[in-house]
Write a protein that holds these residues in place. Structure first.
Motif, mmCIF file in Angstrom:
data_model
loop_
_atom_site.group_PDB
_atom_site.id
_atom_site.type_symbol
_atom_site.label_atom_id
_atom_site.label_comp_id
_atom_site.label_asym_id
_atom_site.label_seq_id
_atom_site.Cartn_x
_atom_site.Cartn_y
_atom_site.Cartn_z
ATOM 1 N N TYR A 89 0.810 -1.535 0.217
ATOM 2 C CA TYR A 89 0.529 -0.115 -0.673
ATOM 3 C C TYR A 89 0.502 1.282 0.112
ATOM 4 N N TYR A 90 1.679 1.072 0.842
ATOM 5 C CA TYR A 90 2.813 2.141 0.793
ATOM 6 C C TYR A 90 3.721 2.544 0.007
ATOM 7 N N LYS A 91 4.014 1.687 -0.646
ATOM 8 C CA LYS A 91 5.074 1.328 -2.255
ATOM 9 C C LYS A 91 3.878 2.576 -2.885
ATOM 10 N N LEU A 92 2.888 1.900 -3.104
ATOM 11 C CA LEU A 92 1.964 2.499 -4.684
ATOM 12 C C LEU A 92 2.180 4.306 -3.877
ATOM 13 N N LEU A 93 1.181 4.316 -2.722
ATOM 14 C CA LEU A 93 0.771 5.641 -2.660
ATOM 15 C C LEU A 93 2.656 6.533 -2.860
ATOM 16 N N GLN A 94 3.252 6.104 -2.810
ATOM 17 C CA GLN A 94 5.026 6.659 -2.841
ATOM 18 C C GLN A 94 5.301 6.520 -4.574
ATOM 19 N N GLN A 95 4.464 5.966 -5.297
ATOM 20 C CA GLN A 95 5.098 5.603 -6.515
ATOM 21 C C GLN A 95 3.807 6.639 -7.312
ATOM 22 N N TYR A 96 2.673 6.119 -6.649
ATOM 23 C CA TYR A 96 1.304 6.627 -7.228
ATOM 24 C C TYR A 96 1.052 8.420 -7.075
ATOM 25 N N GLY A 97 1.049 8.282 -5.987
ATOM 26 C CA GLY A 97 0.571 9.981 -5.345
ATOM 27 C C GLY A 97 -0.704 9.148 -4.764
ATOM 28 N N THR A 98 -1.426 9.922 -4.003
ATOM 29 C CA THR A 98 -2.837 10.250 -3.416
ATOM 30 C C THR A 98 -4.005 10.194 -4.410
ATOM 31 N N GLN A 99 -4.709 9.073 -5.107
ATOM 32 C CA GLN A 99 -5.727 8.849 -5.785
ATOM 33 C C GLN A 99 -7.094 9.394 -5.682
ATOM 34 N N GLN A 100 -6.814 10.771 -4.680
ATOM 35 C CA GLN A 100 -8.562 11.335 -3.989
ATOM 36 C C GLN A 100 -9.720 11.448 -5.036
ATOM 37 N N SER A 101 -10.558 11.142 -5.241
ATOM 38 C CA SER A 101 -11.747 11.721 -6.041
ATOM 39 C C SER A 101 -11.325 11.059 -7.170
ATOM 40 N N TRP A 102 -11.022 9.342 -7.401
ATOM 41 C CA TRP A 102 -10.765 8.767 -8.148
ATOM 42 C C TRP A 102 -12.218 8.582 -9.103
ATOM 43 N N TRP A 103 -12.665 8.141 -7.793
ATOM 44 C CA TRP A 103 -14.127 7.714 -8.799
ATOM 45 C C TRP A 103 -15.153 9.009 -9.201
ATOM 46 N N PRO A 104 -15.047 9.328 -10.536
ATOM 47 C CA PRO A 104 -15.238 10.432 -10.842
ATOM 48 C C PRO A 104 -16.718 10.416 -11.178
ATOM 49 N N ILE A 105 -17.548 11.803 -11.037
ATOM 50 C CA ILE A 105 -19.036 12.141 -10.582
ATOM 51 C C ILE A 105 -19.485 13.142 -11.459
ATOM 52 N N ILE A 106 -20.514 12.665 -12.348
ATOM 53 C CA ILE A 106 -21.033 13.194 -13.179
ATOM 54 C C ILE A 106 -22.103 13.507 -13.172
#
Length: 198
Positions: A11-28
């Motif tokens: 989890y932390y490795k991916l977080l470090q690599q890609y950064g936070t994905q907040q509001s990843w689910w798009p709202i139309i």
DNA sequence: AGCCAGGCTACCG
DNA sequence: CGGTAGCATGGC
């Protein structure tokens, strides 16, 4: 640093690599987010999210991202709207099934078992609705998750959905934001992997 | 030009 | 129970 289990480390490795994905689910539409995410969760079955966005935009133009309107419209119009995301005949019925259920909830948060009884809602869709639609800490497992976990040797080939779900929930803090983040990170990472090995 | 995508149901043994 | 065909469309 404190000793971490393998899931947390990933989890932390991916977080470090890609950064936070907040509001990843798009709202139309953003009026009834829960309902919109649930419909999106059904539409996304075995389809790319790009196609789902097209369908959601069609629904928005027809003012169909609302429970009552979906039930009142002719089913062929619904099918045409969701055509870009495929499986229109079954998904139209799945959406109607869920909508009837949703109206009966009258604002209450459904249980996972209740969701699973709906024809068209399987384990992943149920968890998607709970985790992203209702902000409940119910981990969603998808093909990317399994692929990545296999690659890291965290599971074996015959691990089932519930096994992977339990593995994650038992090794991460029970927190819907962390589950949402982790799932989003796994998808981002999964997209960069070349081939399907599952 | 075939394979895959942010799966599920029905049915088979 | 586990395994699998069928479902529909679009992107690459």
């Amino acid at each position: 640093m404190q000793k971490m289990n393998k899931i947390k480390r990933l989890y932390y490795k991916l977080l470090q690599q890609y950064g936070t994905q907040q509001s990843w689910w798009p709202i139309i539409w953003n009026s009834d987010k829960t309902f919109e995410i649930a419909i999106g969760s059904i539409l996304t079955q075995n389809t790319t999210f790009i196609s789902v966005i097209k369908s959601l935009n069609n629904l928005k133009e027809l003012n169909l991202i609302t429970p009552q309107n979906i039930l009142n419209i002719d089913i062929d119009i619904l099918k045409t709207a969701i055509k870009p995301s495929g499986f229109l005949n079954q998904k139209a019925n799945y959406i109607i099934n869920f909508t009837n259920f949703y109206i009966k909830l009258n604002g209450k948060i459904p249980t996972r078992d209740e969701l699973l009884k709906i024809k068209g809602v399987g384990e992943e869709t149920a968890d998607s609705i709970l985790l992203f639609g209702y902000n409940q800490p119910s981990m969603k497992v998808d093909a990317y998750t399994k692929r990545i976990f296999l690659q890291y040797g965290l599971i074996n080939q015959n691990a089932k959905y519930k096994d992977i779900k339990a593995l994650i929930e038992n090794n991460l803090t029970t927190n819907y934001k962390i589950y949402q983040e982790f799932h989003a990170l796994l998808v981002e990472h999964g997209k960069t992997l070349s081939k399907k090995i599952v």
